[in-house]
Scaffold this active site. Structure first.
Site, short mmCIF file in Angstrom:
data_model
loop_
_atom_site.label_atom_id
_atom_site.label_comp_id
_atom_site.label_asym_id
_atom_site.label_seq_id
_atom_site.Cartn_x
_atom_site.Cartn_y
_atom_site.Cartn_z
N LEU A 6 -0.54 -2.76 11.63
CA LEU A 6 0.79 -2.69 11.02
C LEU A 6 0.56 -2.37 9.55
CD1 LEU A 6 2.45 -5.91 12.54
CD2 LEU A 6 2.84 -3.54 13.22
N ASP A 7 1.39 -1.50 8.99
CA ASP A 7 1.20 -1.17 7.58
C ASP A 7 1.52 -2.37 6.70
OD1 ASP A 7 3.99 -1.11 6.71
OD2 ASP A 7 4.17 0.78 7.78
N LYS A 8 1.20 -2.25 5.44
CA LYS A 8 1.32 -3.35 4.48
C LYS A 8 2.71 -3.98 4.45
CE LYS A 8 1.31 -2.38 0.01
NZ LYS A 8 0.85 -2.04 -1.35
#
Length: 194
Positions: free
Chosen positions: A60-62
């Site tokens: 999952l991105d930041k």
């Protein structure tokens, strides 16, 4: 949630068996072991020490929050990223999306940047407000920043993005940053692994 020292002891006692945790990933954490260019914490800093290396099953991105499987089982990583498991997201999108925009998301979008097309996917409109639209999007693919790119291509953007479900695994009452163990039986029942 069990105390951290008990979990560490459990890990060392069970070091020969793979371990898997479901983590409710908080905002502003990275799904990498380290990033020398960033002071942002990683999801691994939230997990107890393990005799085996932790891996995430997909990323999952930041800025994206929610359900993330963390495991010491590399075969589970391969299985979970092969397109075998559905992942559901709740996306709060900028603006009121039209039926045409939603249909484009369902049919597949050219993601640009050499990533090719997103597969056709399930998209449900949960709410249309004055300034935003709430969607539930179900994917099997896991291309880089896929939902954000899909929405950008239809002229919208993401205000908030949360993965709410992996196969049949749901977060339940896990708070952000908390995790729980997922045993072999539950993996088999919820994502068909094992």
């Amino acid at each position: 949630m069990p105390c951290r020292s008990f979990i560490v002891l459990l890990l060392f006692l069970r070091s020969s068996s793979p371990l898997t945790f479901l983590l409710n990933k908080p905002h502003n954490t990275l799904c990498s072991h380290s990033d020398p260019t960033s002071s942002v914490p990683t999801v691994y800093s939230l997990l107890p020490a393990s005799p085996k290396k932790w891996h995430t099953v997909g990323r999952l991105d930041k800025k994206t929050t929610g359900a993330l499987l963390c495991t010491t089982d590399t075969k589970l990583v391969e299985y979970g990223t092969s397109g075998s498991v559905e992942k559901r997201y709740r996306a709060v999108c900028m603006g009121r999306l039209s039926e045409e925009q939603v249909c484009s998301l369902r049919e597949g979008i050219d993601l640009k940047g050499g990533l090719g097309f997103s597969d056709a996917c399930e998209v449900d409109v949960l709410d249309i407000g004055k300034r935003n639209t709430v969607l539930e999007i179900c994917l099997r693919q896991g291309k880089n920043r896929q939902i954000r790119r899909m929405l950008h291509e239809v002229g919208s953007g993401v205000i908030d993005l949360e993965r709410v479900k992996i196969g049949g695994l749901v977060l339940g009452d896990l708070e952000r940053g908390e995790f729980r163990e997922v045993n072999e039986e539950e993996l088999k029942e919820t994502i068909g692994y094992g």
